[in-house]
Design a protein around this motif. Structure first.
Motif, short mmCIF file in Angstrom:
data_model
loop_
_atom_site.label_atom_id
_atom_site.label_comp_id
_atom_site.label_asym_id
_atom_site.label_seq_id
_atom_site.Cartn_x
_atom_site.Cartn_y
_atom_site.Cartn_z
N ASP A 49 -64.77 -74.75 85.65
CA ASP A 49 -63.79 -75.68 86.21
C ASP A 49 -64.48 -76.74 87.06
OD1 ASP A 49 -61.80 -74.27 84.99
OD2 ASP A 49 -60.93 -73.45 86.84
N ARG A 50 -65.42 -76.33 87.90
CA ARG A 50 -66.14 -77.29 88.74
C ARG A 50 -66.81 -78.35 87.88
NH1 ARG A 50 -71.01 -74.58 91.42
NH2 ARG A 50 -71.67 -74.68 89.23
N GLN A 51 -67.45 -77.92 86.81
CA GLN A 51 -68.14 -78.85 85.91
C GLN A 51 -67.16 -79.84 85.29
OE1 GLN A 51 -69.76 -77.54 81.91
NE2 GLN A 51 -71.69 -77.81 83.03
N ARG A 52 -66.00 -79.36 84.88
CA ARG A 52 -65.01 -80.24 84.25
C ARG A 52 -64.42 -81.22 85.25
NH1 ARG A 52 -61.96 -75.96 80.11
NH2 ARG A 52 -63.92 -75.16 79.25
N ILE A 53 -64.23 -80.77 86.48
CA ILE A 53 -63.66 -81.65 87.50
C ILE A 53 -64.61 -82.80 87.83
CG2 ILE A 53 -62.99 -81.77 89.94
CD1 ILE A 53 -61.99 -78.78 89.52
N VAL A 54 -65.88 -82.49 88.06
CA VAL A 54 -66.81 -83.55 88.46
C VAL A 54 -67.10 -84.52 87.32
CG1 VAL A 54 -67.86 -82.14 90.27
CG2 VAL A 54 -68.88 -82.17 88.00
N GLN A 55 -66.85 -84.11 86.08
CA GLN A 55 -67.04 -85.00 84.94
C GLN A 55 -65.77 -85.79 84.60
OE1 GLN A 55 -68.43 -82.34 81.87
NE2 GLN A 55 -70.53 -82.31 82.66
N ALA A 56 -64.68 -85.51 85.28
CA ALA A 56 -63.41 -86.17 84.97
C ALA A 56 -63.41 -87.61 85.48
CB ALA A 56 -62.25 -85.40 85.61
N ARG A 57 -62.75 -88.49 84.74
CA ARG A 57 -62.66 -89.89 85.15
C ARG A 57 -61.90 -90.03 86.47
NH1 ARG A 57 -60.21 -91.80 79.49
NH2 ARG A 57 -59.21 -89.79 79.88
N ALA A 58 -60.85 -89.24 86.63
CA ALA A 58 -60.07 -89.32 87.87
C ALA A 58 -60.91 -88.95 89.08
CB ALA A 58 -58.85 -88.40 87.78
N GLU A 152 -56.34 -86.25 81.68
CA GLU A 152 -57.76 -86.13 81.33
C GLU A 152 -57.85 -85.57 79.92
OE1 GLU A 152 -60.54 -87.06 82.81
OE2 GLU A 152 -59.51 -87.93 84.54
N ASP A 153 -58.16 -86.45 78.98
CA ASP A 153 -58.03 -86.13 77.55
C ASP A 153 -59.40 -86.21 76.89
OD1 ASP A 153 -56.82 -85.52 75.21
OD2 ASP A 153 -55.80 -87.44 74.94
N TRP A 154 -60.11 -85.07 76.85
CA TRP A 154 -61.49 -85.07 76.36
C TRP A 154 -61.70 -84.15 75.16
CZ3 TRP A 154 -64.95 -88.48 78.11
CH2 TRP A 154 -64.70 -89.09 79.35
N TYR A 155 -60.77 -83.26 74.90
CA TYR A 155 -61.03 -82.17 73.96
C TYR A 155 -60.24 -82.33 72.67
CZ TYR A 155 -63.04 -80.24 78.18
OH TYR A 155 -63.79 -80.08 79.32
N ALA A 156 -60.81 -81.85 71.58
CA ALA A 156 -60.17 -81.99 70.27
C ALA A 156 -58.96 -81.08 70.13
CB ALA A 156 -61.19 -81.67 69.16
N ALA A 157 -58.98 -79.92 70.80
CA ALA A 157 -57.95 -78.91 70.57
C ALA A 157 -56.74 -79.06 71.48
CB ALA A 157 -58.55 -77.51 70.76
N HIS A 158 -56.86 -79.81 72.58
CA HIS A 158 -55.76 -79.86 73.55
C HIS A 158 -55.93 -81.04 74.48
CE1 HIS A 158 -58.60 -78.42 76.59
NE2 HIS A 158 -59.00 -77.52 75.71
N GLY A 160 -55.76 -82.46 78.50
CA GLY A 160 -56.06 -81.91 79.81
C GLY A 160 -57.41 -81.22 79.86
N LEU A 161 -57.76 -80.76 81.07
CA LEU A 161 -59.04 -80.10 81.31
C LEU A 161 -59.00 -78.61 81.04
CD1 LEU A 161 -60.13 -81.87 84.64
CD2 LEU A 161 -60.75 -82.46 82.29
N ASN A 162 -57.80 -78.05 80.83
CA ASN A 162 -57.66 -76.61 80.56
C ASN A 162 -58.32 -75.78 81.65
OD1 ASN A 162 -56.57 -74.55 78.96
ND2 ASN A 162 -58.50 -74.25 77.86
N LEU A 163 -57.98 -76.08 82.89
CA LEU A 163 -58.55 -75.35 84.03
C LEU A 163 -57.92 -73.97 84.15
CD1 LEU A 163 -58.59 -78.22 86.69
CD2 LEU A 163 -60.40 -77.57 85.08
N THR A 164 -58.56 -73.11 84.92
CA THR A 164 -58.05 -71.76 85.13
C THR A 164 -56.74 -71.78 85.90
OG1 THR A 164 -59.27 -71.50 87.18
CG2 THR A 164 -60.36 -70.74 85.16
N LEU A 165 -55.99 -70.70 85.78
CA LEU A 165 -54.74 -70.56 86.52
C LEU A 165 -54.99 -70.66 88.02
CD1 LEU A 165 -51.73 -69.81 86.80
CD2 LEU A 165 -52.43 -67.40 86.66
#
Length: 393
Positions: A49-58, A152-158, A160-165
């Motif tokens: 999750d940390r990795q996905r957040i810091v790579q997010a455009r927002a 945040e739209d980066w993935y082919a399957a979905h 959002g970032l698909n972060l943990t609950l």
């Protein structure tokens, strides 16, 4: 200032906190994502999750968003991004001292301000006022969830970032509780129950960071005076005098900076000690018990809370509402409001993806989404462009 606990008492209370934090079964309960993903095992779920957040455009755009002072006034003032980094440092220190999950805490601290619009709280007030005219509201916590789940739209399957609950719940609930009756669409996030301790501590870490930084930036701006601060904020007066006695012949700006650090350390130490005491006294040993406890565990002691309120009142009365910043806030709110009305009349001036989104989400909400994602400099560009179009230039 703080009476140290005996080593045995510290070990016992850290054991209690560790069991009440996100470990073992509790970690597995907060690790699920909306979309199943194969886990290569290199990173824990919260590290991912940390990795996905810091790579997010927002997240990157936080560098161009106001904290208190606009970046065009000085390169030295905090932005939303530098403020966030300071919150991370404090939050991790608290988590480490209490034996909580540092990876979850870091992810939550990194994402806690991602939903803020340009121009800080002035921009948020303006967006909320615009949406109220259409029967809606703007809430930066709920907008942050919207960002990580939808925009945040980066993935082919979905989308959002698909972060943990655990991180998605913490985004919503780290600073306040939401009534299930008012937000039924969020019931999967345990509305009506307390969040984990890792999420609870973020709000106070945020307070500690900005109480320290806003005094620093206020003095840097010339709007606050060191002697005036020390004469009206008890904890700073005490800290400054202590540092001055240790370094009697040092320039006052260096004394002030060291006093700020002393104050931050005192607030952090009080938070740690108070959380440790409260969890032990309540006998909380599981995440489920934390959730069902009627109060949050993350608070200051009564003495430190009084000092916090004194400083917060001072900042409000002397800095945040001073004529210079009030004028800036008024300009910011006018920019946001005018641009919102402009896009209502001419939605085709937004990017095509937002126009398409408005067919399902409604135009007012999508305009708010678009404006909230802008940096301070970009919204000013959009404002001047819209102003020229309105004048027919």
């Amino acid at each position: 200032m703080f009476e140290p606990l005996q080593h045995g008492a510290i070990a016992e209370r850290e054991r209690i906190l560790r069991s009440a934090g996100v470990f073992d079964d509790a970690e597995r309960a907060l690790s699920p994502r909306v979309w199943d993903e194969p886990n290569a095992g290199k990173l824990s779920p919260f590290e991912q999750d940390r990795q996905r957040i810091v790579q997010a455009r927002a997240f990157r755009r936080l560098a161009g968003k106001t904290q208190v002072f606009t970046s065009r006034e000085s390169d030295h003032f905090r932005s939303r991004l530098t403020h966030t980094i300071e919150v991370v440092q404090i939050a991790r220190e608290v988590a480490r001292a209490l034996g909580l999950n540092e990876e979850l805490v870091e992810a939550l601290a990194l994402v806690h301000d991602i939903g803020h619009p340009p121009f800080g709280h002035a921009g948020e007030r303006a967006l909320d006022r615009c949406l109220r005219e259409h029967g809606q509201r703007f809430d930066h916590n709920l907008h942050a969830l919207r960002i990580v789940e939808h925009f945040e739209d980066w993935y082919a399957a979905h989308r959002g970032l698909n972060l943990t609950l655990g991180v998605r719940e913490g985004i919503i609930k780290h600073s306040r509780d939401y009534a299930p009756s008012e937000y039924p669409e969020l019931n999967s996030y345990y509305l009506g129950l307390r969040p984990p301790l890792e999420a609870q501590l973020i709000d106070l870490a945020d307070e500690i960071a900005y109480l320290t930084a806003d005094l620093d930036d206020g003095v840097e701006s010339g709007l606050l005076d060191i002697e005036h601060i020390c004469g009206h904020i008890g904890i700073m007066g005490q800290a400054y005098e202590r540092v001055r006695r240790l370094h009697p012949n040092v320039d006052r700006k260096f004394l002030f900076h060291e006093a700020l650090q002393w104050m931050q350390d005192a607030l952090t130490a009080d938070m740690i000690a108070t959380m440790r005491e409260r969890v032990a006294d309540a006998g909380l040993t599981t995440l489920d018990q934390v959730r069902h406890f009627p109060e949050r565990m993350a608070i200051f002691s009564p003495l430190m809370e009084a000092r916090r309120l004194e400083e917060k009142s001072y900042l409000h009365d002397v800095l945040y509402t001073c004529p210079t910043l009030e004028a800036e806030h008024e300009k910011a709110e006018n920019v946001v409001s005018m641009l919102f009305q402009f896009f209502l009349r001419q939605p085709e001036r937004m990017p095509p993806s937002y126009v398409e989104e408005s067919r399902t989400e409604g135009l007012p909400r999508v305009i708010a989404d678009y404006i909230a994602g802008m940096t301070d400099s970009y919204i000013l560009q959009q404002f001047w462009t819209a102003s020229k179009l309105r004048r027919g230039l």
